[in-house]
Design an enzyme around this catalytic site. Structure first.
Site, PDB file in Angstrom:
ATOM      1  CG  HIS A  86     -22.835  60.830 -32.109  1.00  0.00           C
ATOM      2  ND1 HIS A  86     -23.277  62.243 -32.566  1.00  0.00           N
ATOM      3  CD2 HIS A  86     -22.837  60.505 -33.203  1.00  0.00           C
ATOM      4  CE1 HIS A  86     -23.433  62.204 -33.778  1.00  0.00           C
ATOM      5  NE2 HIS A  86     -23.495  61.052 -34.329  1.00  0.00           N
TER       6      HIS A  86
ATOM      7  CB  SER B 273      -4.289  62.669  -4.986  1.00  0.00           C
ATOM      8  OG  SER B 273      -4.838  63.410  -3.975  1.00  0.00           O
TER       9      SER B 273
ATOM     10  CE  LYS C 175      -8.252  61.467  -7.645  1.00  0.00           C
ATOM     11  NZ  LYS C 175      -8.945  61.633  -8.838  1.00  0.00           N
TER      12      LYS C 175
ATOM     13  CD  GLU D 294      -5.708  65.621 -16.017  1.00  0.00           C
ATOM     14  OE1 GLU D 294      -6.747  64.813 -15.743  1.00  0.00           O
ATOM     15  OE2 GLU D 294      -5.080  66.063 -15.159  1.00  0.00           O
TER      16      GLU D 294
END
Ligand code: ARG
Length: 473
Positions: free
Chosen positions: A156, A277, A283, A290
């Site tokens: 979980h 970025s 970043k 992804e």
């Protein structure tokens, strides 16, 4: 370009309709399979006396030259051809005249395309198997080197019990092992040769289907000519196996993205697999992970397309089936690129071992072991569970870990606690005591690694290039 089927027609095909139904834009990629199949067919026709030996030799020579010319980019089909089959035949007729027109004796584009797609899937399954094998080797190295790297296991998304990095990665190793075994099963099942099935009902020529099957590396000819031209279940099976591969990669990518966050800091994705970025200078984003996660949806989409194309079409061949190629190519290209990218990214991760260890210590991952301690001292498990639950609540209030409690605090909850509780709740003990088959303890992992290494020694299902496909990409 004159159609292969022009004789029966008075009028020409509407140009938009032609463009709509042509497949040359995508089936040109099957040229090697198509020509290899034609060479086997021509050899068989001549061996069976259906064409002369000389005609057979002329056809085979011209087909081999065309294959070489295409491999070396001296010739490629333009969009005026309907499909790759028309291109090969018409080029042959241009080059050797009348004899070229004999190639299609006893054959239909229906068994021809069924053969091409089967050979393509067979080849690509072997390429995919090899890519997954390399991924297993990448996992294998991390598994061997991290038997002592403690990290929390989660359920979980809550810290549950301590495991090791070795054990966690071994879970993915098992998934990929099953993925490879699924691909091997598919390979075994599809490896029957449809050539000779004709349009749907075989042919009246005395073809030797055993011979072409053998020549093209198949186990045997297919047993029913209608089935041979009208099913693409092997495409569905293959995309379905790829979808499961993608599910596995996507789950792992989701973990990498989480672990790479500032909050977790379990891993650092290498610069070579991260991007920045345009506005935020600080970043470093895990884009590759992804994208693999995102492209999973695309492969699932291809699977659903293919299942839907096939579900309502009567036997035997229907043009709907031409849709098999773009879905197959897209799923296979995507999954292959994802496996390669993911392997590169996973193999260059930096594991922040200290962070992982610390994380085990502050999330009560040793609570089950504390309960087990009381059980060993004679308390029924249900009571022990409640006592430790109360201790955890107490620790949360005090901002402490179990290992921070003083002996007096322990004793305040149960007289059964004594000094050895500290050893029992140490992360090392929690891991090292878990030695049942499949568990994270070092001796259980040593057993796992023995099996893993023996399995890795078996290598791959076959050499991808022996069936006339390019070995990569
Ligand atoms: N381009 C077609 C396909 O991919 C080849 C087979 C054509 N057969 C036919 N009867 N029209 O399925």
């Amino acid at each position: 370009m004159e159609k292969l089927w022009g004789g029966r027609f008075e009028g020409a095909l509407d140009s938009a309709a032609a463009a709509f139904q042509d497949s040359i834009g995508f089936d040109r990629r099957l040229y090697r399979e198509d020509i290899r199949g034609s060479i086997a067919h021509a050899g068989m026709l001549s061996k069976c006396g259906i064409i002369t030996e000389e005609e057979g030799e002329t056809l085979i020579r011209a087909l081999s030259e065309l294959l070489k010319d295409m491999d070396e980019d001296r010739i490629s089909p333009d969009d005026s051809f309907e499909d790759i089959h028309s291109f090969v035949e018409s080029t042959l007729v241009d080059r050797i005249g009348e004899t070229g027109k004999k190639l299609h004796t006893g054959r239909s584009r229906n068994d021809q395309v069924a053969l091409d797609v089967r050979m393509y899937v067979r080849h690509r399954a072997a390429v995919m198997d090899r890519a997954l094998f390399e991924l297993e080797q990448t996992y294998g190295k991390i598994i061997r080197e991290n038997k002592d790297t403690a990290m929390p296991g989660f359920t979980h998304m809550q810290k549950a019990q301590p495991v090791t990095l070795s054990h966690h990665v071994a879970a993915y190793f098992e998934m990929i092992r099953r993925d490879r075994s699924r691909i091997r099963d598919i390979y075994e099942r599809l490896n029957e040769c449809p050539l000779g099935a004709g349009a749907l009902a075989g042919t009246t020529y005395p073809l030797d289907r055993e011979m072409t099957a053998r020549e093209l590396g198949f186990y045997r000819p297919t047993a029913n000519s209608m089935d041979s031209v009208s099913d693409r279940d092997y495409v569905i099976e293959y995309i379905s196996a790829l979808s499961i591969v993608m599910t596995h990669l996507s789950r792992s990518c989701e973990e990498i993205i989480t672990w790479n966050s500032n909050e977790y800091g379990f891993v650092t994705v290498s610069d070579s697999f991260s991007t920045g970025s345009s506005i935020m200078p600080q970043k470093k984003n895990p884009d590759i992970a992804e994208l693999v996660r995102g492209k999973t949806g695309r492969v699932y989409g291809d699977l659903i397309s293919m299942l839907t194309v096939m579900k309502g079409i009567p036997l035997a061949y229907d043009k709907d089936m031409q849709e098999d190629k773009e879905t197959l190519f897209d799923a296979d290209d995507t999954a292959y690129a994802c496996v390669r990218m993911y392997t590169g990214m996973f193999g260059t991760l930096t594991f922040n071992r200290e962070r992982m260890r610390k994380s085990c210590e502050n999330g009560f991952t040793n609570a089950t072991d504390a309960a087990d301690y009381l059980v060993v001292k004679g308390m029924p498990f249900r009571d022990a569970h409640r006592v430790i639950g109360e201790i955890v609540r107490y620790c949360i209030e005090k901002g402490k870990a179990l290992s921070d409690l003083s002996m007096d605090e322990w004793k305040g909850f149960s007289g059964l606690f004594s000094e050895d509780i500290y050893d029992s709740v140490s992360i090392e003990t929690c891991i090292s005591r878990r030695n049942t088959c499949g568990a994270p303890g070092v001796s259980a992992m040593d057993e796992f690694i023995k099996g893993m290494d023996a399995y890795l020694d078996e290598g791959c299902i076959c050499e991808p290039d022996i069936y006339g496909g390019k070995t990569d990409g």
